[in-house]
Design a protein around this motif. Structure first.
Motif, mmCIF file in Angstrom:
data_model
loop_
_atom_site.group_PDB
_atom_site.id
_atom_site.type_symbol
_atom_site.label_atom_id
_atom_site.label_comp_id
_atom_site.label_asym_id
_atom_site.label_seq_id
_atom_site.Cartn_x
_atom_site.Cartn_y
_atom_site.Cartn_z
ATOM 1 N N ALA A 104 0.819 -1.219 0.000
ATOM 2 C CA ALA A 104 0.000 0.000 0.000
ATOM 3 C C ALA A 104 0.848 1.263 0.000
ATOM 4 O O ALA A 104 0.360 2.341 -0.366
ATOM 5 C CB ALA A 104 -0.936 0.002 1.202
ATOM 6 N N ILE A 105 2.102 1.155 0.397
ATOM 7 C CA ILE A 105 2.986 2.324 0.425
ATOM 8 C C ILE A 105 3.258 2.764 -1.011
ATOM 9 O O ILE A 105 3.639 1.976 -1.861
ATOM 10 C CB ILE A 105 4.301 1.997 1.159
ATOM 11 N N GLY A 106 3.017 4.025 -1.275
ATOM 12 C CA GLY A 106 3.249 4.572 -2.604
ATOM 13 C C GLY A 106 1.979 4.829 -3.399
ATOM 14 O O GLY A 106 2.005 5.538 -4.395
ATOM 15 N N HIS A 107 0.859 4.280 -2.967
ATOM 16 C CA HIS A 107 -0.405 4.574 -3.643
ATOM 17 C C HIS A 107 -0.852 5.989 -3.285
ATOM 18 O O HIS A 107 -0.704 6.419 -2.145
ATOM 19 C CB HIS A 107 -1.515 3.596 -3.218
ATOM 20 N N HIS A 108 -1.402 6.691 -4.273
ATOM 21 C CA HIS A 108 -1.957 8.018 -4.002
ATOM 22 C C HIS A 108 -2.900 8.384 -5.150
ATOM 23 O O HIS A 108 -2.518 9.038 -6.113
ATOM 24 C CB HIS A 108 -0.862 9.069 -3.872
ATOM 25 N N ALA A 141 -11.771 10.433 -3.615
ATOM 26 C CA ALA A 141 -13.087 11.044 -3.854
ATOM 27 C C ALA A 141 -14.184 9.981 -3.898
ATOM 28 O O ALA A 141 -15.276 10.181 -3.350
ATOM 29 C CB ALA A 141 -13.068 11.832 -5.164
ATOM 30 N N ALA A 142 -13.900 8.845 -4.528
ATOM 31 C CA ALA A 142 -14.885 7.759 -4.600
ATOM 32 C C ALA A 142 -15.215 7.242 -3.202
ATOM 33 O O ALA A 142 -16.381 6.943 -2.895
ATOM 34 C CB ALA A 142 -14.366 6.627 -5.476
ATOM 35 N N SER A 143 -14.211 7.156 -2.329
ATOM 36 C CA SER A 143 -14.469 6.679 -0.964
ATOM 37 C C SER A 143 -15.329 7.664 -0.187
ATOM 38 O O SER A 143 -16.171 7.256 0.619
ATOM 39 C CB SER A 143 -13.162 6.408 -0.225
ATOM 40 N N ASP A 144 -15.137 8.957 -0.441
ATOM 41 C CA ASP A 144 -15.991 9.962 0.204
ATOM 42 C C ASP A 144 -17.439 9.822 -0.255
ATOM 43 O O ASP A 144 -18.374 9.883 0.545
ATOM 44 C CB ASP A 144 -15.486 11.377 -0.089
ATOM 45 N N VAL A 145 -17.626 9.622 -1.557
ATOM 46 C CA VAL A 145 -18.972 9.454 -2.109
ATOM 47 C C VAL A 145 -19.622 8.184 -1.550
ATOM 48 O O VAL A 145 -20.799 8.195 -1.156
ATOM 49 C CB VAL A 145 -18.939 9.427 -3.658
ATOM 50 N N THR A 146 -18.868 7.103 -1.478
ATOM 51 C CA THR A 146 -19.388 5.852 -0.930
ATOM 52 C C THR A 146 -19.852 6.047 0.512
ATOM 53 O O THR A 146 -20.928 5.587 0.904
ATOM 54 C CB THR A 146 -18.324 4.734 -1.002
ATOM 55 N N SER A 174 -4.773 -3.859 6.471
ATOM 56 C CA SER A 174 -5.155 -4.240 7.840
ATOM 57 C C SER A 174 -6.034 -3.170 8.486
ATOM 58 O O SER A 174 -6.914 -3.502 9.288
ATOM 59 C CB SER A 174 -3.917 -4.511 8.695
ATOM 60 N N ASP A 175 -5.838 -1.906 8.143
ATOM 61 C CA ASP A 175 -6.690 -0.829 8.679
ATOM 62 C C ASP A 175 -8.133 -0.998 8.223
ATOM 63 O O ASP A 175 -9.066 -0.807 9.011
ATOM 64 C CB ASP A 175 -6.207 0.553 8.209
ATOM 65 N N VAL A 176 -8.324 -1.347 6.954
ATOM 66 C CA VAL A 176 -9.689 -1.477 6.453
ATOM 67 C C VAL A 176 -10.332 -2.782 6.922
ATOM 68 O O VAL A 176 -11.544 -2.819 7.156
ATOM 69 C CB VAL A 176 -9.782 -1.307 4.911
ATOM 70 N N GLY A 203 -13.138 0.060 1.253
ATOM 71 C CA GLY A 203 -11.841 -0.391 1.733
ATOM 72 C C GLY A 203 -10.774 -0.325 0.652
ATOM 73 O O GLY A 203 -9.666 0.189 0.868
ATOM 74 N N VAL A 204 -11.095 -0.834 -0.532
ATOM 75 C CA VAL A 204 -10.160 -0.783 -1.659
ATOM 76 C C VAL A 204 -9.868 0.669 -2.040
ATOM 77 O O VAL A 204 -8.710 1.037 -2.296
ATOM 78 C CB VAL A 204 -10.719 -1.575 -2.863
ATOM 79 N N GLU A 205 -10.889 1.490 -2.041
ATOM 80 C CA GLU A 205 -10.704 2.907 -2.390
ATOM 81 C C GLU A 205 -9.760 3.599 -1.413
ATOM 82 O O GLU A 205 -8.906 4.398 -1.823
ATOM 83 C CB GLU A 205 -12.062 3.620 -2.411
ATOM 84 N N ARG A 206 -9.878 3.313 -0.121
ATOM 85 C CA ARG A 206 -9.009 3.943 0.882
ATOM 86 C C ARG A 206 -7.562 3.474 0.730
ATOM 87 O O ARG A 206 -6.633 4.248 0.919
ATOM 88 C CB ARG A 206 -9.517 3.682 2.297
ATOM 89 N N VAL A 207 -7.365 2.197 0.386
ATOM 90 C CA VAL A 207 -6.008 1.700 0.172
ATOM 91 C C VAL A 207 -5.403 2.341 -1.075
ATOM 92 O O VAL A 207 -4.258 2.816 -1.057
ATOM 93 C CB VAL A 207 -5.984 0.159 0.074
ATOM 94 N N LEU A 208 -6.161 2.387 -2.174
ATOM 95 C CA LEU A 208 -5.657 2.995 -3.412
ATOM 96 C C LEU A 208 -5.393 4.494 -3.251
ATOM 97 O O LEU A 208 -4.530 5.049 -3.919
ATOM 98 C CB LEU A 208 -6.628 2.749 -4.565
ATOM 99 N N ALA A 209 -6.132 5.136 -2.353
ATOM 100 C CA ALA A 209 -5.917 6.563 -2.097
ATOM 101 C C ALA A 209 -4.653 6.811 -1.283
ATOM 102 O O ALA A 209 -4.207 7.948 -1.159
ATOM 103 C CB ALA A 209 -7.128 7.150 -1.367
ATOM 104 N N GLY A 210 -4.079 5.750 -0.719
ATOM 105 C CA GLY A 210 -2.888 5.903 0.105
ATOM 106 C C GLY A 210 -3.193 6.320 1.527
ATOM 107 O O GLY A 210 -2.306 6.713 2.276
ATOM 108 N N ARG A 211 -4.459 6.232 1.906
ATOM 109 C CA ARG A 211 -4.882 6.689 3.227
ATOM 110 C C ARG A 211 -4.894 5.580 4.280
ATOM 111 O O ARG A 211 -4.912 5.869 5.471
ATOM 112 C CB ARG A 211 -6.276 7.312 3.137
#
Length: 193
Positions: free
Chosen positions: A11-15, A21-26, A150-152, A138-146
């Motif tokens: 997950a390190i390096g994703h941003h 934005a998609a995770s916010d909408v979800t 394991s967090d999700v 969960g996938v959206e938050r990982v891809l966002a780098g946030r």
């Protein structure tokens, strides 16, 4: 990077701004859609008021647990591990554990699925919505780098637990007594159910 376990390291390096934005909408849809659908299904009245109360309490408990975990654990975000200067020197860069978006989506939709089940009988589609929306955010938050995976995963588990417990406690017949008391190193919550 070597401090991060193998499950989370990728997950390190994703941003991705689009994933963020998609995770916010979800999350907004998961919070807004159930009460609106419930109002259309039930109309205005006492049953709707009870459902909205249970839904609101679920979100409040869920949010309180997320905030407590984030400020207690202070796990760096994947963006922080990647060296993004906006996060390395910011308190917000150390709030990865656990995912509030995932917890919010799963707790809101789980509470709604239980409420619908107890009122109208078992249906598969509300649980499918919980799974699809929870996995999506969960996938959206990982891809966002946030967040790390394991967090999700912990966020989804916490969301399911709160989304089940709050409606169940409302459904129970009989008193529920909770007491907050001082304890070594903090406070303790005890009660009878």
């Amino acid at each position: 990077r070597t401090e991060v376990n193998r499950l989370d390291r990728f997950a390190i390096g994703h941003h991705s701004a689009a994933a963020s934005a998609a995770s916010d909408v979800t999350a907004v849809l998961a919070v807004a859609a159930p009460p609106i659908a419930d109002a259309l299904h039930l109309g205005l009245g006492a049953p709707l008021a009870t459902d909205v109360l249970v839904f609101s309490e679920t979100l409040a408990v869920s949010s309180a647990l997320v905030v407590a975990a984030k400020y207690t654990v202070q796990r760096p975000l994947p963006l922080t591990y990647a060296g993004d200067p906006r996060y390395v020197r910011s308190q917000g860069g150390y709030r990865s554990f656990y995912s509030g978006h995932t917890t919010t989506v799963v707790s809101a939709l789980t509470a709604s699925a239980w409420t619908l089940r107890w009122r109208d009988g078992e249906r598969v589609w509300p649980w499918a919505v919980v799974g699809v929306a929870g996995a999506s955010v969960g996938v959206e938050r990982v891809l966002a780098g946030r967040h790390f995976p394991s967090d999700v995963l912990v966020g989804a588990a916490a969301g399911f637990a709160v989304g089940t417990a709050v409606p169940w406690l409302h459904r129970r017949r009989g008193p529920v007594a909770l007491t907050l008391a001082p304890a070594p190193g903090g406070a303790a919550l005890s009660g009878t159910f």
